[in-house]
Scaffold this active site. Structure first.
Site, PDB file in Angstrom:
ATOM      1  CB  CYS A  36      72.728  55.259  58.091  1.00 26.76           C
ATOM      2  SG  CYS A  36      72.353  56.802  57.251  1.00 26.76           S
ATOM      3  CG  ASP A  38      75.133  58.502  56.267  1.00 26.59           C
ATOM      4  OD1 ASP A  38      76.134  58.415  56.993  1.00 26.59           O
ATOM      5  OD2 ASP A  38      74.858  57.695  55.379  1.00 26.59           O
ATOM      6  CB  CYS A  65      75.436  55.987  51.463  1.00 23.69           C
ATOM      7  SG  CYS A  65      73.733  56.235  50.930  1.00 23.69           S
ATOM      8  CB  CYS A 109      69.683  56.934  50.836  1.00 22.02           C
ATOM      9  SG  CYS A 109      70.372  55.430  51.543  1.00 22.02           S
TER      10      CYS A 109
HETATM   11 FE1  FES Z   1      72.891  56.633  55.187  1.00 23.00          FE
HETATM   12 FE2  FES Z   1      72.339  56.091  52.660  1.00 23.00          FE
HETATM   13  S1  FES Z   1      73.126  54.738  54.140  1.00 23.00           S
HETATM   14  S2  FES Z   1      72.031  57.939  53.722  1.00 23.00           S
END
Ligand code: FES
Length: 159
Positions: A36, A38, A65, A109
């Protein structure tokens, strides 16, 4: 009606524990998710307890997230008192356990938290970071996120 997992995540996000940079950390680890994009950074401080080196505190920051925030919050609470070996053996699933089982789409995540923890601990065989980059000189998470150290702006006025 919200399910229990959603409620627990919401609660953890409303009142995240151990959120923020730790200035006197012994080790830090930063990872990004290929799934993602992140990022999550974890800071770890050690102490001696009964002749063993254990985690005193762990803190985190993330561009992630709500699930990543919630997992990091509960995980950092669980890490206190664990040896490096004990903490290294914990999977993302175990780190997220207080929240309940995550759906498959959210497993990465928890793996982001696991990755940051492993990154921090793998560079921390002693009480002092030996990764060549002390926590104090590390780029901030936002600098890492941008992929380069923040540059100072130079404004040139013409005429
Ligand atoms: Fe990226 Fe949860 S969607 S860490």
């Amino acid at each position: 009606m919200k399910d229990d997992l959603e409620k627990r995540i919401e609660e953890a996000v409303k009142n995240p524990q151990n959120l923020g940079e730790m200035k006197n950390a012994d080790a830090i680890g930063t990872v990004g998710s290929a799934d993602c994009g992140d990022m999550l950074r974890m800071w770890v401080k050690f102490k001696e307890e009964d002749g063993r080196k254990v985690i005193d505190r762990a803190t985190f920051q993330t561009f992630g997230c709500q699930t990543a925030i919630a997992v990091a919050s509960v995980a950092t609470q669980m890490l206190a008192g664990k040896t490096i070996a004990e903490a290294m053996s914990m999977s993302g699933e175990e780190l997220a356990a207080p929240l309940g089982a995550l759906p498959p789409v959210k497993i990465h995540c928890a793996q982001l938290v696991e990755g940051a923890l492993r990154s921090a601990l793998s560079g921390a065989p002693t009480a002092v970071p030996v990764t060549g980059q002390s926590p104090a000189s590390s780029p901030t998470l936002i600098e890492s996120f941008a992929g380069r150290p923040a540059a100072k702006l130079k404004i040139v006025l013409d005429s």
